[in-house]
Write a protein that holds these residues in place. Structure first.
Motif, mmCIF file in Angstrom:
data_model
loop_
_atom_site.group_PDB
_atom_site.id
_atom_site.type_symbol
_atom_site.label_atom_id
_atom_site.label_comp_id
_atom_site.label_asym_id
_atom_site.label_seq_id
_atom_site.Cartn_x
_atom_site.Cartn_y
_atom_site.Cartn_z
ATOM 1 N N LEU B 323 0.837 -1.204 0.000
ATOM 2 C CA LEU B 323 0.000 0.000 0.000
ATOM 3 C C LEU B 323 0.877 1.262 0.000
ATOM 4 C CD1 LEU B 323 -3.159 0.030 0.300
ATOM 5 C CD2 LEU B 323 -2.746 0.942 2.567
ATOM 6 N N PRO B 324 0.652 2.165 -0.953
ATOM 7 C CA PRO B 324 1.454 3.392 -0.940
ATOM 8 C C PRO B 324 0.909 4.382 0.090
ATOM 9 C CG PRO B 324 -0.092 3.436 -2.756
ATOM 10 C CD PRO B 324 -0.307 2.131 -2.055
ATOM 11 N N ALA B 325 1.773 5.307 0.516
ATOM 12 C CA ALA B 325 1.279 6.376 1.389
ATOM 13 C C ALA B 325 0.376 7.269 0.541
ATOM 14 C CB ALA B 325 2.449 7.169 1.939
ATOM 15 N N ILE B 326 -0.719 7.724 1.136
ATOM 16 C CA ILE B 326 -1.645 8.543 0.344
ATOM 17 C C ILE B 326 -1.673 9.969 0.889
ATOM 18 C CG2 ILE B 326 -3.070 6.561 -0.243
ATOM 19 C CD1 ILE B 326 -5.213 7.811 1.671
ATOM 20 N N GLU B 327 -2.069 10.885 0.026
ATOM 21 C CA GLU B 327 -2.205 12.268 0.468
ATOM 22 C C GLU B 327 -3.602 12.435 1.070
ATOM 23 O OE1 GLU B 327 -1.435 15.204 -2.505
ATOM 24 O OE2 GLU B 327 0.677 14.628 -2.634
ATOM 25 N N ALA B 328 -3.615 12.678 2.382
ATOM 26 C CA ALA B 328 -4.916 12.767 3.057
ATOM 27 C C ALA B 328 -4.789 13.627 4.305
ATOM 28 C CB ALA B 328 -5.400 11.375 3.421
ATOM 29 N N ILE B 329 -5.934 13.902 4.917
ATOM 30 C CA ILE B 329 -5.936 14.637 6.181
ATOM 31 C C ILE B 329 -6.070 13.589 7.287
ATOM 32 C CG2 ILE B 329 -7.090 16.455 7.504
ATOM 33 C CD1 ILE B 329 -8.382 17.220 4.667
ATOM 34 N N PRO B 330 -4.954 13.288 7.991
ATOM 35 C CA PRO B 330 -4.972 12.122 8.874
ATOM 36 C C PRO B 330 -6.030 12.192 9.985
ATOM 37 C CG PRO B 330 -2.943 13.408 9.143
ATOM 38 C CD PRO B 330 -3.656 13.959 7.965
ATOM 39 N N GLN B 331 -6.245 13.387 10.562
ATOM 40 C CA GLN B 331 -7.234 13.486 11.638
ATOM 41 C C GLN B 331 -8.629 13.126 11.123
ATOM 42 O OE1 GLN B 331 -5.239 16.029 10.781
ATOM 43 N NE2 GLN B 331 -3.866 16.331 12.507
#
Lengths: 122, 447
Positions: B323-331
Motif C-alpha cells: 500500500l502506498p502512502a496517500i495524500e490525506a488529512i490524517p485526523q
C-alpha cells in the motif's frame, strides 16, 4: 555542567536526581530546580549564562515557559544560555512559538530519559 | 310547387336544428331520405303527372310527407323551434287535408267552389309564411345563443386550464420551499451537534492532557526504580544476601516492568485521544493508511472497553504491504475509521448479547492497493447483525441512528461520508447481509 530544570511538578526533582544519580555523584552534572518562571529568573542571576543549560516546561501557572524564554533572550542578547523546551504531545502552536524565540532544542512529553541524557552529554 | 318548398325548408330546418332521436326510433335517416329523394320525386310527379288518378298519388304523397313532418314537430314540440314550426304549419296542414278530402271525396263540390277554396287557402299560407319568418329569427337567435354558449364554454376551459397551471406552479413552489426549510432545519441541527461535538473534543483534549502528566510520572518512576533495583542487586551481590530477599527484589523488578508496561499502554491511549481531538488542520499530508488503521481500531476497541467492561470482541488488521502512502488529512481519515470501527464493534456486541452458540465477534480492517485506479481500498467488516435493505439508504443521512436515545448522534456516518467524498474525493459504500455481516468500503485516491 549546570542544568536548571523549570517545572511546576515538584516530583520532577526526585525523578531527575534518581535518573542522573551517577552523573551527579561523579560531578559531571549539577541540577537545580525551579517551580516557576520567576524563581528560575532569580536563580539564573547566580549563574554564568554561558555555562548553564535551562530545561523548561511550557505549560506552567503564572509565567509560561514561552514568556520565560523571551525574558531570558531579552536579558542575554549576546551569548545567551542554552534553552531546551519540554512541549506536550501535539502542542504544535507552542512549539513553533518557542522555535521563533530561539529555543535550542525540544523534548516531547512523555520524556525519554535516554534521549535526554544523550542530548545533555553532547 | 308550394308543397315542395314547404317540405324542403321544414325538413332542412328540422335536420339542422332539432334533436329528433328521442322518440320511438332514430328519425335522422328517414328525414334524410325524405329530403333528398321523396320530396324531389314528388315534385317531379307534380310536374309530369297532372291528371286523374296519377295526380292523386302525388297529392297523397305530399299528404304522407306533410303528416310525417307534423308528427315529428308534434313529438318535439317542447323544443322551442319545433313548437313554432308546428304553430306555423298546422293550419296549412289541416287546410291541405280538408281540401284533399273534398277534392277526391266530393269532386263536384270542389269544382263549384274552387275559387272560394283557393281564396280561403291563402290564409294558412300567409299564416305559414308569417310564422315561418318568426321561426327563422328564432333559428338565428338559437344559433347565436349556441355560439355564445360555445364561446363561454371555450373560455371557461381556457380559464380552468390557466388556473390548473397556476395551481401546479404554486404547489411546486410550496414543495420547494418546504424542502428548503427542511434542509435548513437539518443544517441547523447539524451545526448544533457539531458545536457540541467540538466542545466535547476540547474537553477530551483537556482531560487527556491532565492524565498524561501523572501517567508520565508513573512510567518514569517505575523505570528509574527498576534501574535502582538493578544497582541495588549489583551492590548486594558483593555480600551474601538471604535467598528470600533476592526473590523479593526479582518480584519487585517484575512488578515495576508491569507498571511500566501498563502505564505505557495507558499513555498510548491518551496519545490517540489527543491525536483524535486535535482540530483538523485540513492540510493534506502523506499518510500511512496501514498504521492509521491499526491505531484507530485499537483506539475504538479500548474506548468501548473503557465504557463497558463486559464488552469484548476479537479484532484484526490485514494490511496490504504494497500500500502506498496517500495524500490525506490524517485526523479526518482517523475520524472516519473510528466511526466505522465503533459501529462495527457496536454491531458485534449487540449480536453477542443474543448468546448465539458458537458466535465469535470479529471486526477487521483490510487494506488493498489498487494501482490501476491509483487508489487504495480500506474495508471495515464485522460479523454483527447487518443492515436491512430498507435502512441501507438511510444510514448516511444526518441524524439517522438505530442506537437508543442518547447513545448515538446519528452524525457519525454522515460526517464520515462527507469526509471521504467531499474531503478526499473518494467513495464510501456499504454492503450487508442481514443477520450476518456488514462491510464498509472506502476508496481513496492516492493523491
Amino acid at each position: 555542567m549546570k542544568i536548571l530544570v523549570v517545572d511546576d511538578e515538584t516530583d520532577i526533582k526526585d525523578l531527575f536526581l534518581q535518573k542522573f544519580r551517577k552523573e551527579i555523584r561523579g560531578g559531571a552534572m549539577e541540577f537545580n530546580f525551579a517551580t516557576t518562571g520567576e524563581e528560575a529568573l532569580t536563580l539564573l542571576k547566580g549563574y554564568d549564562p554561558e555555562s548553564v543549560l535551562i530545561l523548561s516546561d511550557i505549560n506552567m501557572p503564572g509565567m509560561t515557559g514561552i514568556e520565560l524564554l523571551r525574558k531570558i533572550r531579552e536579558k542575554h542578547p549576546v551569548s545567551p544560555p542554552e534553552v531546551m523546551m519540554i512541549t506536550a504531545y501535539g502542542d504544535d502552536a507552542n512549539r513553533s512559538a518557542a522555535m521563533s524565540l530561539g529555543a535550542n532544542d525540544f523534548l516531547t512529553k512523555p520524556l525519554d530519559f535516554n534521549e535526554l541524557k544523550t542530548k545533555l552529554l553532547k | 310547387m308550394l308543397n315542395f318548398f314547404i317540405c324542403l325548408f321544414s325538413l332542412s330546418v328540422i335536420r339542422k336544428n332539432l334533436d329528433t332521436t328521442r322518440y320511438f326510433w332514430n328519425n335522422t335517416d328517414v328525414l334524410k331520405v325524405l329530403q333528398l329523394f321523396v320530396v324531389p320525386g314528388l315534385l317531379a310527379a307534380d310536374v309530369l303527372l297532372k291528371e286523374g288518378s296519377v295526380q292523386f298519388i302525388g297529392d297523397a304523397g305530399w299528404f304522407i310527407v306533410l303528416s310525417y313532418i307534423i308528427y315529428i314537430l308534434y313529438q318535439e314540440r317542447d323544443q322551442l323551434l319545433a313548437g313554432s314550426l308546428l304553430k306555423a304549419g298546422l293550419p296549412y296542414y289541416i287546410f291541405y287535408v280538408v281540401i284533399f278530402i273534398i277534392q277526391y271525396a266530393l269532386p263536384s263540390l270542389y269544382k263549384t267552389h274552387e275559387d272560394t277554396i283557393s281564396l280561403i287557402n291563402t290564409l294558412p299560407i300567409v299564416w305559414l309564411f308569417a310564422f315561418g319568418l318568426s321561426a327563422k329569427n328564432q333559428i338565428n337567435n338559437l344559433r347565436r345563443e349556441k355560439e355564445q354558449k360555445e364561446k363561454v364554454i371555450h373560455e371557461n376551459e381556457a380559464l380552468e386550464h390557466l388556473v390548473r397551471e397556476r395551481t401546479n406552479e404554486i404547489l411546486q413552489q410550496k414543495n420547494q420551499l418546504e424542502e428548503t426549510l427542511e434542509e435548513l432545519k437539518q443544517t441547523q441541527n447539524q451545526l448544533i451537534q457539531q458545536e457540541k461535538l467540538a466542545s466535547l473534543g476540547e474537553l477530551t483534549a483537556g482531560i487527556a492532557h491532565e492524565i498524561q502528566n501523572p501517567l508520565n510520572f508513573v512510567n518514569n518512576f517505575s523505570e528509574v526504580s527498576t534501574e535502582l533495583l538493578d544497582e541495588l542487586r549489583q551492590e548486594l551481590s558483593a555480600t551474601s544476601i538471604p535467598e528470600n530477599s533476592a526473590d523479593i527484589i526479582e518480584d519487585l523488578v517484575q512488578n515495576l516492568s508491569k507498571i511500566s508496561y501498563h502505564g505505557k499502554r495507558a499513555s498510548g491511549i491518551v496519545k490517540n485521544m489527543l491525536e483524535h481531538s486535535r482540530a483538523s488542520t485540513g492540510e493534506r499530508q502523506l499518510v500511512d493508511v496501514n498504521a492509521l488503521a491499526e491505531e484507530y481500531i485499537k483506539l475504538s476497541f479500548h474506548g468501548l472497553r473503557a465504557k463497558d467492561k463486559s464488552f469484548n470482541s476479537d479484532f484484526k488488521v490485514v494490511p496490504d504491504p504494497s500500500l502506498p502512502a496517500i495524500e490525506a488529512i490524517p485526523q479526518d481519515l482517523g475520524r472516519v475509521l473510528l466511526n466505522l470501527c465503533n459501529n462495527a464493534f457496536y454491531a458485534v456486541n449487540k449480536k453477542a448479547a443474543e448468546n448465539i452458540p458458537g458466535y465469535k465477534p470479529l471486526v477487521s480492517i483490510t487494506t488493498e492497493n489498487l494501482p490501476r485506479e491509483e487508489a487504495v481500498k480500506i474495508t471495515v467488516s464485522d460479523n454483527g447483525g447487518g443492515i436491512s435493505e430498507e435502512l441501507k439508504n438511510k444510514i448516511f443521512q444526518p441524524f439517522f441512528t438505530t442506537k437508543p436515545t442518547g447513545q448515538g448522534t446519528g452524525l457519525g456516518l454522515s460526517l464520515s461520508y462527507d469526509i471521504v467524498t467531499k474531503g478526499h474525493g473518494g467513495e464510501l459504500m456499504v454492503e450487508s447481509v442481514e443477520g450476518k455481516s456488514t462491510v464498509f468500503s472506502i476508496i481513496l485516491p492516492v493523491r
